[in-house]
Design an enzyme around this catalytic site. Structure first.
Site, PDB file in Angstrom:
ATOM      1  CB  SER A 140     -39.744 -68.478-111.446  1.00 25.97           C
ATOM      2  OG  SER A 140     -40.610 -69.524-111.166  1.00 25.97           O
ATOM      3  CG  ASP A 164     -47.205 -65.441-112.402  1.00 29.46           C
ATOM      4  OD1 ASP A 164     -47.693 -66.580-112.241  1.00 29.46           O
ATOM      5  OD2 ASP A 164     -46.037 -65.159-112.080  1.00 29.46           O
ATOM      6  CG  HIS A 168     -44.638 -68.246-113.730  1.00 24.13           C
ATOM      7  ND1 HIS A 168     -44.356 -67.350-112.722  1.00 24.13           N
ATOM      8  CD2 HIS A 168     -43.632 -69.161-113.702  1.00 24.13           C
ATOM      9  CE1 HIS A 168     -43.238 -67.723-112.110  1.00 24.13           C
ATOM     10  NE2 HIS A 168     -42.777 -68.812-112.690  1.00 24.13           N
TER      11      HIS A 168
END
Lengths: 379, 206
Positions: free
Chosen positions: A154, A318, A351
């Site tokens: 991320s 995601d 995610h």
């Protein structure tokens, strides 16, 4: 096996004007503290250093415990530690808290040396590149010549990419996971709404709230963001349409559903460990993240300085940083004849998969690092 | 290490044949690279810079463990990650028959590669023919270890079919190396006696 105990360390720099950290916004940050933790030993040939980058709400405590009776271990403890996928008997692992954060490194709730008061909204707006520039100082402080790898998911992946462009000679490889080379308008939009919730909180007081104030705005921002970390499928699996307390609807607006209760809990818990002003600054840093900006939007051109090997990983469900964004990155790297491997891991976790698909991700990282180190040592 | 890798590939005469053709120090794209052992061999033995494309997550993970560069990709899509002629050789070993449109893939292969090496099972081989002719069932063998209903081989072809396709796609056949148990027969009457065939091809410039 005994607990893997670790002690948080601090590295302070930028006391003098000359040593201060220059920021993208044009300002300088003085008296910068970096909170960091290290695991394992740096090998005599210096080829085993791995830098771990945390995501938006993470911190330097990536593995092990600070004290034997700590309830929780570091945020990536399943991945990193003695005998684990990222084996700290083999690698020297470093993890530091980003500047702008609220877990030990200098951020908006630190003391402004010029005023002797909290920075709050006087803290300069920072970027991902600023975070990386600060980390580079830590690297010098730790006398690490070259990272074997820089690994991050991320926002951590954004820092890994930034490193590869800004300091192309200082790493053998990077592993950007569930990330993007430029934040999408959709993600910017979610950040905007999250920040609006904080700014609209009457207890926020233009950032000058006091310690005991409730942080309702922050908890709403977290609830919204938390939805973007899950997937439709994972929410169906986890909550369904289950009711939390009562067998029937309340016919009122208090929470009925398990999913509502879960979000409320996550939002509340977040305010206990995170700071509203940090949230504003860090999400802004991700909004501004676009490595192609300096090359007029040409991603391949922006990646031209890159020299290291890449292992790029995305997750099929995601939708915050969808696989297509990792593919754009991979295509640009291939255009530049870079050595790159890429896998879109099948997962229903959305995610959040980058923290949950430990076995799949762990095996890939472990094998990749092993081969990179063999290659370096064979040179 | 090299011997160990060759041992692993010993049951793939087509790959060993392809290995002999690829020169040192070139850039190779392996479509459907499996566990990556062939690219690793090329890298160690010939200093080749390789890139593998693979759809299966397990095989991608094996390739990463083998230590090659591998990209998750579906050969039913265009090879849009690669510029024209960006590879010296593209390898398509026993993979062409599994894609939805082998003709589309072949066009992409000769676009991104200066040359390509394609191998496939020859369906007109005497063994396959006789199964179909005498038993009246879809052929099954060591090379075709599936039933008609669960086979991934959805576009099996013969050597003659492949030649015809190349001709219609404006692809030049540089070399044709039929492989069979009996080398003499395979070379004399490839479409009848070759079990497998390696083609070296390139795009015919207009």
């Amino acid at each position: 096996m005994s607990d893997n105990l670790v002690k948080p360390e601090n590295f302070l720099f930028g006391e003098s004007e000359k040593d201060a950290l220059e920021l993208d916004c044009g300002k300088k940050l003085h008296s910068v503290n970096i909170r960091y933790e290290t695991y394992g030993e740096l090998s005599p040939d210096g080829t085993n250093a791995v830098l771990i980058q945390h995501a938006l709400s993470g911190d330097a405590h990536v593995s092990g415990k600070h004290a034997p009776d700590d309830k929780k271990s570091g945020w990536w403890d399943e991945m990193i530690g003695p005998g684990k996928y990222l084996d700290t008997n083999k690698y020297f692992v470093v993890c530091s808290n980003v500047i702008g954060g609220c877990a030990g490194s200098t951020g908006p709730r630190s003391i402004n040396p010029k005023t002797g008061k909290l920075y709050n909204m006087d803290f300069p707006v920072i970027t991902i590149a600023d975070m990386v520039r600060a980390q580079k100082r830590l690297m010098e402080h730790l006398k690490i010549k070259k990272w074997l790898s820089i690994v991050g998911g991320s926002m951590g992946g954004m820092q890994a990419l930034e490193w590869a462009i800004d300091y192309p000679d200082l790493m053998e490889s990077v592993i950007p996971i569930a990330t993007t080379a430029r934040l999408s308008p959709q993600a910017i939009a979610f950040d905007w709404v999250g920040r609006q919730a904080i700014l609209a909180d009457s207890n926020w007081h233009d950032g000058n709230y006091s310690e005991g104030d409730t942080q309702k705005g922050l908890s709403i921002a977290r609830m919204l963001a938390h939805i973007t970390y899950l997937s439709d499928e994972s929410m169906k699996n986890k909550f369904g349409r289950e009711l939390q307390d009562s067998p029937s609807y309340s016919f009122a607006f208090k929470r009925d559903f398990t999913v509502e209760s879960y979000l409320e809990y996550q939002g509340q818990r977040f305010t206990e460990r995170f700071d509203a002003n940090s949230y504003l600054y860090i999400t802004r840093a991700t909004d501004y993240f676009d490595i192609s900006a300096k090359a007029d939007g040409d991603l391949a051109k922006a990646l031209e300085p890159v020299k290291c090997h890449f292992l790029v990983v995305s997750f099929s469900s995601d939708w915050l940083f969808p696989a297509s964004q990792s593919e754009d990155l991979v295509k640009a790297l291939l255009k530049n004849q870079c050595e790159v491997s890429y896998c879109e891991v099948q997962s229903s976790y959305g995610h959040d998969a980058f923290l949950l698909e430990v076995d799949t991700l762990g095996k890939m990282i472990s094998d990749f690092l092993h081969n990179r180190q063999e290659a370096v040592r064979g040179r | 290490m090299v011997d160990k890798l060759k041992q692993q590939l010993s049951k793939r005469p087509d790959i060993l044949t392809i290995n002999k053709i690829i020169p040192p120090d070139c850039r190779v794209l392996d479509l459907g690279c499996g566990n990556g052992v062939f690219l690793k061999l090329l890298e160690l033995e010939k200093n080749v810079r390789g890139l593998g494309i693979e759809l299966s997550q397990d095989k991608i993970m094996e390739s990463i463990a083998t230590g090659i560069s591998v990209i998750h990709g579906d050969l039913n899509n265009k090879l849009d990650f690669a510029d024209d002629y960006s590879f010296d050789y593209v390898v398509v070993s026993n993979t062409l028959q599994e894609v939805k449109r082998p003709d589309h893939l072949l066009q992409e292969v000769v676009r991104v590669g200066k040359k390509a090496l394609v191998s496939f099972i020859n369906f007109a081989n005497i063994k396959t023919r006789s199964q179909l002719f005498l038993k009246g069932t879809m052929p099954e063998s060591k090379n075709l270890p599936y039933h008609w209903y669960d086979t991934p081989n959805i576009h099996l072809a013969t050597i003659r079919d492949f030649r015809d396709l190349c001709s219609s796609l404006n692809i030049k056949i540089i070399k044709e190396i039929p492989l069979g148990k009996n080398n003499f027969l395979a070379k004399s009457l490839p479409n009848l006696f070759a079990a497998n065939c390696v083609f070296e091809i390139t795009k015919l410039e207009k």
